[in-house]
Scaffold this active site. Sequence first.
Site, PDB file in Angstrom:
ATOM      1  CG  ASP A   1      11.402 -10.682  34.126  1.00  0.00           C
ATOM      2  OD1 ASP A   1      11.860  -9.641  34.621  1.00  0.00           O
ATOM      3  OD2 ASP A   1      10.386 -11.264  34.552  1.00  0.00           O
TER       4      ASP A   1
ATOM      5  CD  GLU B   1      13.979  -6.158  41.689  1.00  0.00           C
ATOM      6  OE1 GLU B   1      13.430  -6.379  42.786  1.00  0.00           O
ATOM      7  OE2 GLU B   1      13.859  -6.905  40.708  1.00  0.00           O
TER       8      GLU B   1
ATOM      9  CG  HIS C   1       9.730  -6.126  38.181  1.00  0.00           C
ATOM     10  ND1 HIS C   1      10.372  -7.286  37.837  1.00  0.00           N
ATOM     11  CD2 HIS C   1      10.349  -5.142  37.488  1.00  0.00           C
ATOM     12  CE1 HIS C   1      11.346  -7.023  36.980  1.00  0.00           C
ATOM     13  NE2 HIS C   1      11.351  -5.721  36.755  1.00  0.00           N
ATOM     14  N   GLY C   2       5.556  -6.949  39.262  1.00  0.00           N
ATOM     15  CA  GLY C   2       4.350  -7.279  40.009  1.00  0.00           C
ATOM     16  C   GLY C   2       3.167  -6.482  39.513  1.00  0.00           C
ATOM     17  N   GLY C   3       3.059  -6.319  38.175  1.00  0.00           N
ATOM     18  CA  GLY C   3       2.034  -5.459  37.614  1.00  0.00           C
ATOM     19  C   GLY C   3       0.654  -6.071  37.509  1.00  0.00           C
TER      20      GLY C   3
END
Length: 289
Positions: free
Chosen positions: A81, A133, A213-215
Site C-alpha cells: 500500500d 492513484e 482510501h480513507g475507508g
Amino acid sequence: MLVTLKEIMDIAEEKNIAVGSFNASCLEAVEAELEAAEELKLPIIMQFAQCHEPWIPLTTIGPIMVEMAKKATVPVCVHLDHGETLDYLQTALKIGFTGIMYDGSVLAYEENLENTKKAVKMAGKYGASVEAELGSMGKRESGMGNDGAGVDDDTKIYTDPDLAAKFVAETKIDALACSFGTTHGIYLTEPRLDFDVVRNVRMKTGNIPVVMHGGSGVSTEDYHKAVESGVRKINYFTYMDKSGGAAVVDYLNSLKEGEPVFFSSIFMAARKAMKENVKSAMRVFAGID
C-alpha cells in the site's frame, strides 16, 4: 490461498461487492485479518504501507504475510500500500507480494504517469497486479499531519474522470485509487462523498475497479453507496488499529491493584478486538451486515 490483486478484483466484480484491504503492521494484525476472513469465508487483501516501515520493516513482516496467505483457506492478496518509490515496490515484489500500489499522487501528472508505467512493467515480471492513484485525499496514508479529517481541505484534489480514462489506458493498471471525498485517518466530521466521481471514472475507463482510501469511519449507508457506484477495494486500518488499542485499555483497567501485567495478554486482547472489527467491516463491504 495466495492470489493476485486482479484475481481478487475479478471476484469483487463478479459478486458486486468490495473486498476489504487491511494493513498488517504486526503479526497480531495478520492473524486477526486472516482469522476474520476465514470465519466469514470471504476474500481479503492484506497490505503493508511504506509509511509503517518504522513500526516493523517490510523485509521482516512481508515474508510472514506471504507464507500465511498461502496457507489460508480463502483467496488472499498480499499487497503493498502506498509505495512511494520504485525501489520499495521492487523489494515487495521480490518478497512475493501479488499486488503493489504506486502512489505518485503528489507528483505532477506526467511524472506519476511515467513512474506508474514503470511499476506495471516491473510487476509484470512477477505476475503481480498494480494499483495507482489519481487525485489526492489531502492527508498522508498514516493519517498524521493534518487535523480535521472530513472537513474542507484545500489540498484535496478530486479525481478527474476524463484524465483517469487517459491514465488507465496508458498505464494498463489493474485498479485505480480515486479521490471522491474520503480522507486518511480519523474523521472529526461526517465526510461528504461524491459518488458521481466513482460512477464517471468507471464509465470512462471501461469499469476499472475503483479503490476507496480513507475507508475507516465512513457510514454503512455510504459504504453501500460506494459499492453500488463501483468501488471494489476498500482500504481500512485506522479504526481497526483503534479497536485494538481500546481493548488493551479495557484489559489494563480490569486488573486488580498489584496484579501483574503480561504483554502476552495485551496483544491477545488487541488481536481479538481487531478480528471482530475486521469481521464487522468485511460484512458491510460484502453487503451481509
